[in-house]
Design an enzyme around this catalytic site. Sequence first.
Site, mmCIF file in Angstrom:
data_model
loop_
_atom_site.group_PDB
_atom_site.id
_atom_site.type_symbol
_atom_site.label_atom_id
_atom_site.label_comp_id
_atom_site.label_asym_id
_atom_site.label_seq_id
_atom_site.Cartn_x
_atom_site.Cartn_y
_atom_site.Cartn_z
ATOM 1 N N LYS A 112 38.383 48.163 46.601
ATOM 2 C CA LYS A 112 38.441 46.970 47.853
ATOM 3 C C LYS A 112 37.340 47.063 48.754
ATOM 4 O O LYS A 112 37.035 48.499 49.331
ATOM 5 C CB LYS A 112 39.670 46.679 48.388
ATOM 6 C CG LYS A 112 40.817 46.641 47.562
ATOM 7 C CD LYS A 112 42.250 46.265 47.972
ATOM 8 C CE LYS A 112 43.491 46.532 47.095
ATOM 9 N NZ LYS A 112 43.675 47.837 46.757
ATOM 10 N N TYR B 259 41.730 53.332 52.079
ATOM 11 C CA TYR B 259 42.770 54.433 51.616
ATOM 12 C C TYR B 259 42.343 55.820 51.528
ATOM 13 O O TYR B 259 43.014 56.595 51.445
ATOM 14 C CB TYR B 259 43.361 54.097 50.027
ATOM 15 C CG TYR B 259 43.892 52.616 49.891
ATOM 16 C CD1 TYR B 259 44.176 51.782 50.934
ATOM 17 C CD2 TYR B 259 44.250 52.192 48.569
ATOM 18 C CE1 TYR B 259 44.962 50.553 50.757
ATOM 19 C CE2 TYR B 259 44.711 50.848 48.462
ATOM 20 C CZ TYR B 259 45.391 50.125 49.698
ATOM 21 O OH TYR B 259 45.553 48.823 49.330
ATOM 22 N N ASP C 297 44.540 51.251 41.173
ATOM 23 C CA ASP C 297 44.464 50.424 42.309
ATOM 24 C C ASP C 297 43.986 51.470 43.375
ATOM 25 O O ASP C 297 44.888 52.332 44.023
ATOM 26 C CB ASP C 297 45.359 49.371 42.578
ATOM 27 C CG ASP C 297 45.108 48.606 43.881
ATOM 28 O OD1 ASP C 297 44.255 47.330 43.381
ATOM 29 O OD2 ASP C 297 45.369 48.877 45.092
ATOM 30 N N HIS D 121 39.316 43.190 50.584
ATOM 31 C CA HIS D 121 40.374 43.501 51.069
ATOM 32 C C HIS D 121 41.385 42.427 52.035
ATOM 33 O O HIS D 121 42.583 42.462 51.853
ATOM 34 C CB HIS D 121 40.436 44.818 51.680
ATOM 35 C CG HIS D 121 41.554 45.880 51.771
ATOM 36 N ND1 HIS D 121 41.643 46.986 51.783
ATOM 37 C CD2 HIS D 121 42.913 45.511 51.569
ATOM 38 C CE1 HIS D 121 42.883 47.672 51.662
ATOM 39 N NE2 HIS D 121 43.554 46.664 51.224
#
Length: 295
Positions: free
Chosen positions: A78, A53, A48, A111
């Site tokens: 996301k 990120y 994931d 997200h």
Amino acid sequence: MADVPTKSVTLSNGTKIPILGLGTSHEGGYCHSAVVYALKDCGYRHIDTAKRYRCEDALKKAIEESGVKREDIFITSKLWNAELGHGATKAACQRSLESLGVTYLDLYLIHWPTCPPGTPDEKSLRIETWKAMEELYKDGLCRAIGVSNFEIEHLEELKEVWTVAPHVNQIEHHIYYRPVELIQYCRNNNICVEGYCPLSKGLALDDAIVKELSVKYQRTASQILIRWNIQNEIITIPKSTKEERVRENSQVFDFHLSEEDMETLNDIHRTRTVKLCSCSQEKLKYERRCLEMTG
């Protein structure tokens, strides 16, 4: 030897997603060797990540280095808040595909329901974004689509227009935060629930009840907490940058918590509620990043 068996959950469109995955994030650091180790030596087949990120490019290299075939890995990414909207969503997905070095995503999520500051009609923007997600799905760029951190009110907005219901809602889920009503709503609408922060960012590791069960089952606190999530049929994605923790978190399929112990853990959130992430927090972070970028 691989530790993670091929236990999976079947989404409403028939796609199978491993019930245990490895979460990744720039927060707390990203460890390349830990991801390679998870794939190569521990048998993880579910990764994931997200645009936010900032590790999609690194994951591309880790997947290549692991030697595991792309088609054997379930990859989730996301859509970041700043890229909501029809054209922006489709362009963002393409960038994530390129960063990850893949031709499709197994799961693509919105997200947050949080919209950029100054958005005149947030509901319309979320609906516009979902229609773009449906197009990505129908075009085969995503095997499944969904949302993250959406509450019932946000899902109800999408329900007015969706031709494809979200396959997944990824939410915070641990012994201190268990949104029962939201989980039931998702299940009533054939939306699978995926939980992040299963260890409550470490808070639950020192919980007295968890420690008691750790002794009883001769398992670590993290294994008790992850097993609890899985027995509640929550797709679970713990994070770690340490190889020993990555393996430890995967060794949860050879024991079973009793019904009584499950009920005890299920009730903890009723007397102690700790929510670590929220839309308001995310909006504040977003606004700060906007100020940093323009300042």
